[in-house]
Design an enzyme around this catalytic site. Structure first.
Site, PDB file in Angstrom:
ATOM      1  N   GLY A  93       0.785  -1.231   0.000  1.00  0.00           N
ATOM      2  CA  GLY A  93       0.000   0.000   0.000  1.00  0.00           C
ATOM      3  C   GLY A  93       0.815   1.278   0.000  1.00  0.00           C
ATOM      4  O   GLY A  93       0.253   2.374   0.035  1.00  0.00           O
ATOM      5  N   TYR A 129      -1.849   2.073 -12.115  1.00  0.00           N
ATOM      6  CA  TYR A 129      -2.393   3.373 -12.498  1.00  0.00           C
ATOM      7  C   TYR A 129      -3.790   3.244 -13.093  1.00  0.00           C
ATOM      8  O   TYR A 129      -4.666   4.077 -12.844  1.00  0.00           O
ATOM      9  CB  TYR A 129      -1.456   4.090 -13.470  1.00  0.00           C
ATOM     10  CG  TYR A 129      -0.090   4.400 -12.883  1.00  0.00           C
ATOM     11  CD1 TYR A 129       0.040   4.881 -11.585  1.00  0.00           C
ATOM     12  CD2 TYR A 129       1.061   4.208 -13.623  1.00  0.00           C
ATOM     13  CE1 TYR A 129       1.276   5.177 -11.052  1.00  0.00           C
ATOM     14  CE2 TYR A 129       2.303   4.503 -13.102  1.00  0.00           C
ATOM     15  CZ  TYR A 129       2.415   4.979 -11.817  1.00  0.00           C
ATOM     16  OH  TYR A 129       3.647   5.271 -11.274  1.00  0.00           O
TER      17      TYR A 129
END
Length: 158
Positions: A93, A129
């Site tokens: 993360g 992304y």
């Protein structure tokens, strides 16, 4: 934990820049020194900014960014030059937290763009992304002048 970089982080940042360049198969292109990076980040008028990802006090990643300006929007934006998380810390993360920090800066300051480039073969990053909802800018071609061609173009013809 995400935090702004300090001068004490410069050696780690340079090390991660080199690691990123190796991953991108461009280690031979890295010329930055600790002194250059320190001056760029911590002078009276910084050229760039860095945020650090830490885990248990260990630096595990960074993002280096700078301001852009959109003539179409009439406001600043952020260009993310580098986003890097050390391999053993990927999937935890940290990359998302770094991206969230930049998005939060944009929101707080009224910036309307967060932009970056990714190598076309870097499928893990492209997938990351895409999951964020980022839109590819396929209609734009990226150009760069460096070294001798830049010097030749910049030579004054007085």
């Amino acid at each position: 934990m995400i935090r702004p970089a300090t001068p004490a982080d410069v050696p780690q940042i340079v090390s991660m820049i080199r690691e990123l360049a190796e991953y991108e198969k461009a280690a031979h292109e890295v010329r930055v020194t600790e002194q250059q990076l320190d001056a760029a980040l911590f002078s009276d008028r910084p050229a760039a900014f860095v945020h650090i990802a830490e885990e248990n006090g260990e630096v595990v990643g960074f993002t280096l960014w700078f301001l852009t300006f959109s003539t179409w929007r009439g406001v600043h934006g952020i260009y993310m030059e580098d986003l890097y998380v050390r391999p053993q810390h990927r999937g935890g993360g940290h990359g998302l937290a770094l991206m969230r920090e930049l998005a939060a800066i944009c929101a707080e300051r009224g910036y309307q763009r967060l932009e970056w480039a990714v190598l076309d073969w870097n499928e893990p990053s492209i997938g990351f992304y895409d999951k964020l909802g980022a839109v590819r800018q396929d209609e734009w071609l990226k150009y760069r002048l460096t070294d001798e061609p830049l010097q030749r173009l910049g030579a004054r013809q007085d």
